[in-house]
Design a protein around this motif. Structure first.
Motif, PDB file in Angstrom:
ATOM      1  N   ARG A  16       0.795  -1.230   0.000  1.00 16.77           N
ATOM      2  CA  ARG A  16       0.000   0.000   0.000  1.00 16.77           C
ATOM      3  C   ARG A  16       0.826   1.278   0.000  1.00 16.77           C
ATOM      4  O   ARG A  16       0.456   2.244  -0.701  1.00 16.77           O
ATOM      5  CB  ARG A  16      -0.970   0.006   1.177  1.00 16.77           C
ATOM      6  CG  ARG A  16      -2.074  -1.027   1.080  1.00 16.77           C
ATOM      7  CD  ARG A  16      -3.300  -0.604   1.864  1.00 16.77           C
ATOM      8  NE  ARG A  16      -3.996   0.508   1.219  1.00 16.77           N
ATOM      9  CZ  ARG A  16      -5.083   1.080   1.737  1.00 16.77           C
ATOM     10  NH1 ARG A  16      -5.564   0.657   2.891  1.00 16.77           N
ATOM     11  NH2 ARG A  16      -5.675   2.066   1.114  1.00 16.77           N
ATOM     12  N   ARG A  59       0.006   4.282  -2.564  1.00 16.82           N
ATOM     13  CA  ARG A  59      -0.400   5.581  -2.015  1.00 16.82           C
ATOM     14  C   ARG A  59       0.581   6.680  -2.394  1.00 16.82           C
ATOM     15  O   ARG A  59       0.186   7.808  -2.678  1.00 16.82           O
ATOM     16  CB  ARG A  59      -0.531   5.477  -0.497  1.00 16.82           C
ATOM     17  CG  ARG A  59      -1.744   4.672  -0.041  1.00 16.82           C
ATOM     18  CD  ARG A  59      -1.726   4.489   1.467  1.00 16.82           C
ATOM     19  NE  ARG A  59      -2.990   3.944   1.958  1.00 16.82           N
ATOM     20  CZ  ARG A  59      -3.234   3.631   3.219  1.00 16.82           C
ATOM     21  NH1 ARG A  59      -2.271   3.825   4.136  1.00 16.82           N
ATOM     22  NH2 ARG A  59      -4.394   3.142   3.597  1.00 16.82           N
ATOM     23  N   ARG A  99      -0.011   7.723  -5.947  1.00 14.94           N
ATOM     24  CA  ARG A  99      -1.196   8.576  -6.045  1.00 14.94           C
ATOM     25  C   ARG A  99      -0.884  10.001  -5.590  1.00 14.94           C
ATOM     26  O   ARG A  99      -1.312  10.971  -6.235  1.00 14.94           O
ATOM     27  CB  ARG A  99      -2.339   7.988  -5.211  1.00 14.94           C
ATOM     28  CG  ARG A  99      -3.626   8.788  -5.321  1.00 14.94           C
ATOM     29  CD  ARG A  99      -4.779   8.051  -4.681  1.00 14.94           C
ATOM     30  NE  ARG A  99      -6.025   8.796  -4.827  1.00 14.94           N
ATOM     31  CZ  ARG A  99      -7.224   8.298  -4.553  1.00 14.94           C
ATOM     32  NH1 ARG A  99      -7.338   7.050  -4.121  1.00 14.94           N
ATOM     33  NH2 ARG A  99      -8.308   9.020  -4.715  1.00 14.94           N
ATOM     34  N   GLN A 119      -5.987  -4.388  -4.551  1.00 12.76           N
ATOM     35  CA  GLN A 119      -5.492  -3.370  -3.628  1.00 12.76           C
ATOM     36  C   GLN A 119      -5.155  -2.089  -4.383  1.00 12.76           C
ATOM     37  O   GLN A 119      -5.414  -0.982  -3.910  1.00 12.76           O
ATOM     38  CB  GLN A 119      -4.249  -3.880  -2.897  1.00 12.76           C
ATOM     39  CG  GLN A 119      -3.700  -2.901  -1.862  1.00 12.76           C
ATOM     40  CD  GLN A 119      -4.677  -2.650  -0.730  1.00 12.76           C
ATOM     41  OE1 GLN A 119      -5.080  -3.575  -0.036  1.00 12.76           O
ATOM     42  NE2 GLN A 119      -5.066  -1.397  -0.546  1.00 12.76           N
ATOM     43  N   ASP A 151      -6.580   1.855  -4.025  1.00 10.92           N
ATOM     44  CA  ASP A 151      -5.715   3.013  -3.830  1.00 10.92           C
ATOM     45  C   ASP A 151      -5.674   3.938  -5.044  1.00 10.92           C
ATOM     46  O   ASP A 151      -4.853   4.860  -5.080  1.00 10.92           O
ATOM     47  CB  ASP A 151      -4.303   2.551  -3.476  1.00 10.92           C
ATOM     48  CG  ASP A 151      -4.243   1.939  -2.076  1.00 10.92           C
ATOM     49  OD1 ASP A 151      -4.930   2.464  -1.191  1.00 10.92           O
ATOM     50  OD2 ASP A 151      -3.524   0.936  -1.885  1.00 10.92           O
TER      51      ASP A 151
END
Length: 262
Positions: free
Chosen positions: A196, A200, A203, A229, A233
């Motif tokens: 993650r 993240r 992003r 996942q 995200d």
């Protein structure tokens, strides 16, 4: 042994790898992946139409890709440019788009610009310049995604996160490149706490990059093991191979040398 796709014959090796009926296997797997994409989007409160599937066809032989086409796949994602070029020659005028997702050596630029519609691993100004020069010569445009090393692993290609924004600001110098977004590769792990942060971070970087260049909108992230996942995200493009075509006969290190250790 014949399949339902014209006069195509499967070798014993083909049958061992893809089963006796690859066409229907690919169709069924494609439906399952698309259902998983829809479910992941719904859990994330997203419109399923906002996520695009890029099937990754590396190691799948050209004659088998004819069955992938019959199964409805129209975009083939390849890691090695020479492998992609060879398959394109075999498949001739089959109306598909070719996307290159792996690191590109500068001496292979001339092969990519002849036929690829998108490139998901732009990671240097030298490469951008060479691509733009060849594309100008051939009167073509190319969609590009800038690769970012979000995991911090020295073995991976891609720009360091701190280098992204200055790089983005130079892309206007290359009018034959059409920036579409950012791409990353997360560690292959079942541990979401490792995955993650990579998604993240990409992003967050996209949110900053789009202020400098409004064309940098999409996130290309997530593969067979982690695309759900990635969708959660914010992924716009998920690159899925083994969930459609089955397990590859070679380890990923054969296709990502010095990039990822899996």
């Amino acid at each position: 042994m014949s399949t339902t796709a014209g006069n195509l014959h499967l070798s014993l090796h083909d049958i061992q790898r893809f089963g006796p009926d690859p066409l229907n296997t690919f169709k069924a797997n494609l439906v399952k992946v698309e259902e998983r994409i829809v479910s992941a989007c719904r859990r994330a409160g997203r419109d399923p139409r906002s996520v695009r599937l890029l099937p990754i066809t590396k190691t799948v032989p050209a004659h088998i890709l004819r069955l992938a086409f019959d199964a409805g796949i129209r975009n083939f994602g390849e890691n090695r440019i020479q492998e992609a070029a060879g398959k394109r020659r075999v498949l001739g005028a089959l109306p598909v788009e070719w996307t290159i997702v792996g690191h590109l050596q500068t001496n292979k630029v001339k092969y990519l610009t002849r036929f690829a519609s998108a490139f998901h691993a732009l990671d240097s100004l030298r490469l951008a310049d060479l691509l733009n020069t060849r594309l100008e010569r051939e009167s073509r445009l190319l969609d590009v995604y800038v690769q970012v090393n979000t995991s911090g692993e020295e073995s991976k290609f891609g720009l360091e996160p701190d280098a992204l924004l200055p790089f983005i600001e130079t892309l206007h110098q290359f009018p034959h490149l059409r920036p579409r977004g950012l791409m990353t590769i997360a560690p292959l792990s079942q541990d979401t706490e490792r995955i993650r942060p990579c998604f993240r971070l990409l992003r967050r970087l996209r949110d900053e990059a789009v202020k400098r260049n409004p064309a940098i909108k999409e996130l290309s992230m997530g593969m067979s093991s982690d695309f759900e996942q990635a969708i959660k995200d914010g992924a716009d493009v998920v690159r899925v191979g083994q969930a459609i075509f089955g397990r590859r006969p070679t380890p990923d290190t054969d296709y990502w040398p010095n990039v990822v250790k899996r």
